[in-house]
Design a protein around this motif. Structure first.
Motif, PDB file in Angstrom:
ATOM      1  N   SER A  28       0.965  -1.636  -0.463  1.00  0.00           N
ATOM      2  CA  SER A  28       0.072   0.261   0.022  1.00  0.00           C
ATOM      3  C   SER A  28       0.709   0.671   0.036  1.00  0.00           C
ATOM      4  O   SER A  28       1.828   1.100   0.512  1.00  0.00           O
ATOM      5  CB  SER A  28      -0.814   0.763   1.279  1.00  0.00           C
ATOM      6  OG  SER A  28      -1.619   1.627   1.224  1.00  0.00           O
ATOM      7  N   ALA A  29       0.518   2.520  -0.760  1.00  0.00           N
ATOM      8  CA  ALA A  29       1.489   3.926  -1.040  1.00  0.00           C
ATOM      9  C   ALA A  29       0.491   4.324   0.489  1.00  0.00           C
ATOM     10  O   ALA A  29       1.532   5.505   0.586  1.00  0.00           O
ATOM     11  CB  ALA A  29       1.076   4.006  -2.181  1.00  0.00           C
ATOM     12  N   ILE A  30       0.069   4.403   0.650  1.00  0.00           N
ATOM     13  CA  ILE A  30      -0.859   4.947   1.804  1.00  0.00           C
ATOM     14  C   ILE A  30      -0.585   4.416   3.317  1.00  0.00           C
ATOM     15  O   ILE A  30      -0.981   3.506   3.724  1.00  0.00           O
ATOM     16  CB  ILE A  30      -2.301   5.546   1.712  1.00  0.00           C
ATOM     17  CG1 ILE A  30      -2.135   6.293   0.633  1.00  0.00           C
ATOM     18  CG2 ILE A  30      -2.544   6.114   3.107  1.00  0.00           C
ATOM     19  CD1 ILE A  30      -3.418   6.660   0.128  1.00  0.00           C
ATOM     20  N   GLN A  31       0.044   4.975   4.120  1.00  0.00           N
ATOM     21  CA  GLN A  31       0.515   4.264   5.630  1.00  0.00           C
ATOM     22  C   GLN A  31      -0.210   5.380   6.481  1.00  0.00           C
ATOM     23  O   GLN A  31      -0.028   6.876   6.194  1.00  0.00           O
ATOM     24  CB  GLN A  31       2.358   4.351   5.896  1.00  0.00           C
ATOM     25  CG  GLN A  31       2.392   3.275   5.507  1.00  0.00           C
ATOM     26  CD  GLN A  31       3.774   3.156   6.107  1.00  0.00           C
ATOM     27  OE1 GLN A  31       4.125   3.147   6.956  1.00  0.00           O
ATOM     28  NE2 GLN A  31       4.904   2.475   5.010  1.00  0.00           N
ATOM     29  N   VAL A  32      -1.191   4.999   8.029  1.00  0.00           N
ATOM     30  CA  VAL A  32      -1.803   6.277   9.027  1.00  0.00           C
ATOM     31  C   VAL A  32      -1.376   5.539   9.858  1.00  0.00           C
ATOM     32  O   VAL A  32      -1.113   3.986  10.225  1.00  0.00           O
ATOM     33  CB  VAL A  32      -3.599   5.826   9.019  1.00  0.00           C
ATOM     34  CG1 VAL A  32      -3.835   6.667  10.014  1.00  0.00           C
ATOM     35  CG2 VAL A  32      -3.790   5.514   7.212  1.00  0.00           C
ATOM     36  N   VAL A  33      -0.412   6.775  10.670  1.00  0.00           N
ATOM     37  CA  VAL A  33       0.572   6.250  12.146  1.00  0.00           C
ATOM     38  C   VAL A  33      -0.404   7.177  13.048  1.00  0.00           C
ATOM     39  O   VAL A  33      -0.886   8.775  12.970  1.00  0.00           O
ATOM     40  CB  VAL A  33       2.028   6.760  11.558  1.00  0.00           C
ATOM     41  CG1 VAL A  33       2.242   6.502  12.706  1.00  0.00           C
ATOM     42  CG2 VAL A  33       2.213   5.611  10.514  1.00  0.00           C
ATOM     43  N   ALA A  94      10.972   6.207  12.211  1.00  0.00           N
ATOM     44  CA  ALA A  94      10.289   4.981  11.800  1.00  0.00           C
ATOM     45  C   ALA A  94       9.136   5.768  10.544  1.00  0.00           C
ATOM     46  O   ALA A  94       8.832   4.679   9.617  1.00  0.00           O
ATOM     47  CB  ALA A  94       9.153   4.772  13.114  1.00  0.00           C
ATOM     48  N   THR A  95       8.743   6.624  10.309  1.00  0.00           N
ATOM     49  CA  THR A  95       7.202   7.187   9.396  1.00  0.00           C
ATOM     50  C   THR A  95       8.670   8.146   8.048  1.00  0.00           C
ATOM     51  O   THR A  95       8.271   7.691   7.194  1.00  0.00           O
ATOM     52  CB  THR A  95       6.692   7.597   9.910  1.00  0.00           C
ATOM     53  OG1 THR A  95       7.218   9.734  10.560  1.00  0.00           O
ATOM     54  CG2 THR A  95       5.824   7.303  10.856  1.00  0.00           C
ATOM     55  N   VAL A  96       9.268   8.736   8.511  1.00  0.00           N
ATOM     56  CA  VAL A  96       9.453  10.149   7.026  1.00  0.00           C
ATOM     57  C   VAL A  96      11.017  10.061   7.121  1.00  0.00           C
ATOM     58  O   VAL A  96      10.591   9.649   5.913  1.00  0.00           O
ATOM     59  CB  VAL A  96       9.792  11.000   7.825  1.00  0.00           C
ATOM     60  CG1 VAL A  96      10.381  12.297   6.345  1.00  0.00           C
ATOM     61  CG2 VAL A  96       8.088  11.801   8.807  1.00  0.00           C
ATOM     62  N   LYS A  97      12.068   9.080   7.243  1.00  0.00           N
ATOM     63  CA  LYS A  97      12.557   8.686   6.546  1.00  0.00           C
ATOM     64  C   LYS A  97      13.152   8.018   5.869  1.00  0.00           C
ATOM     65  O   LYS A  97      13.705   7.478   5.244  1.00  0.00           O
ATOM     66  CB  LYS A  97      14.241   8.312   7.729  1.00  0.00           C
ATOM     67  CG  LYS A  97      14.920   8.451   7.806  1.00  0.00           C
ATOM     68  CD  LYS A  97      16.463   8.131   9.297  1.00  0.00           C
ATOM     69  CE  LYS A  97      17.707   8.138   8.646  1.00  0.00           C
ATOM     70  NZ  LYS A  97      18.723   7.661   9.318  1.00  0.00           N
ATOM     71  N   PRO A  98      12.673   6.389   6.206  1.00  0.00           N
ATOM     72  CA  PRO A  98      12.168   5.289   4.706  1.00  0.00           C
ATOM     73  C   PRO A  98      11.539   6.284   3.760  1.00  0.00           C
ATOM     74  O   PRO A  98      12.362   6.124   3.045  1.00  0.00           O
ATOM     75  CB  PRO A  98      11.057   4.759   5.380  1.00  0.00           C
ATOM     76  CG  PRO A  98      11.229   4.419   6.824  1.00  0.00           C
ATOM     77  CD  PRO A  98      11.345   6.521   6.873  1.00  0.00           C
TER      78      PRO A  98
END
Length: 114
Positions: A28-33, A94-98
């Motif tokens: 999935s190209a969308i992740q919800v955190v 965990a979210t932006v760096k990748p």
């Protein structure tokens, strides 16, 4: 004088590769955190009980409404969950760096924070 005619949209070539980003979870190209906020000073001063709890291992958040026998618990699952004790660095790593390496390889990415 005749009214102007609407212009047709121009066909645009894709500007990004057609394959999904390698850092996307489960294809999935969308992740919800979600990140829970700490209680503020007013809430602490008045002895307010938390109504939202997080389980990072299960990646779930539980919202508690009501009191006593009328209490209702609703649980929600996300791609990742951070507690009020999580640091800015943990959230970034965990979210932006990748996403940064994906952008450098030509993928489009957006971070929407609320």
């Amino acid at each position: 004088m005749a009214p102007p005619t609407p212009s047709r949209p121009k066909a645009m070539a894709p500007s990004t590769p057609s394959r999904p980003s390698p850092s996307s979870s489960g294809g999935s190209a969308i992740q919800v955190v979600v990140r829970l906020r700490p209680m503020n000073e007013s809430e602490k001063k008045h002895g307010t009980l938390p109504v939202v709890t997080a389980k990072t291992q299960e990646k779930s958040v539980t919202v508690i409404k009501g009191k006593g026998p009328r209490q209702i618990k609703s649980s929600f699952t996300f791609d990742n969950v951070f507690t009020a004790f999580s640091t800015q660095e943990e959230v970034f790593e965990a979210t932006v760096k990748p996403m940064i390496s994906d952008v450098m390889r030509g993928f489009e990415s957006t971070v929407f924070a609320y």
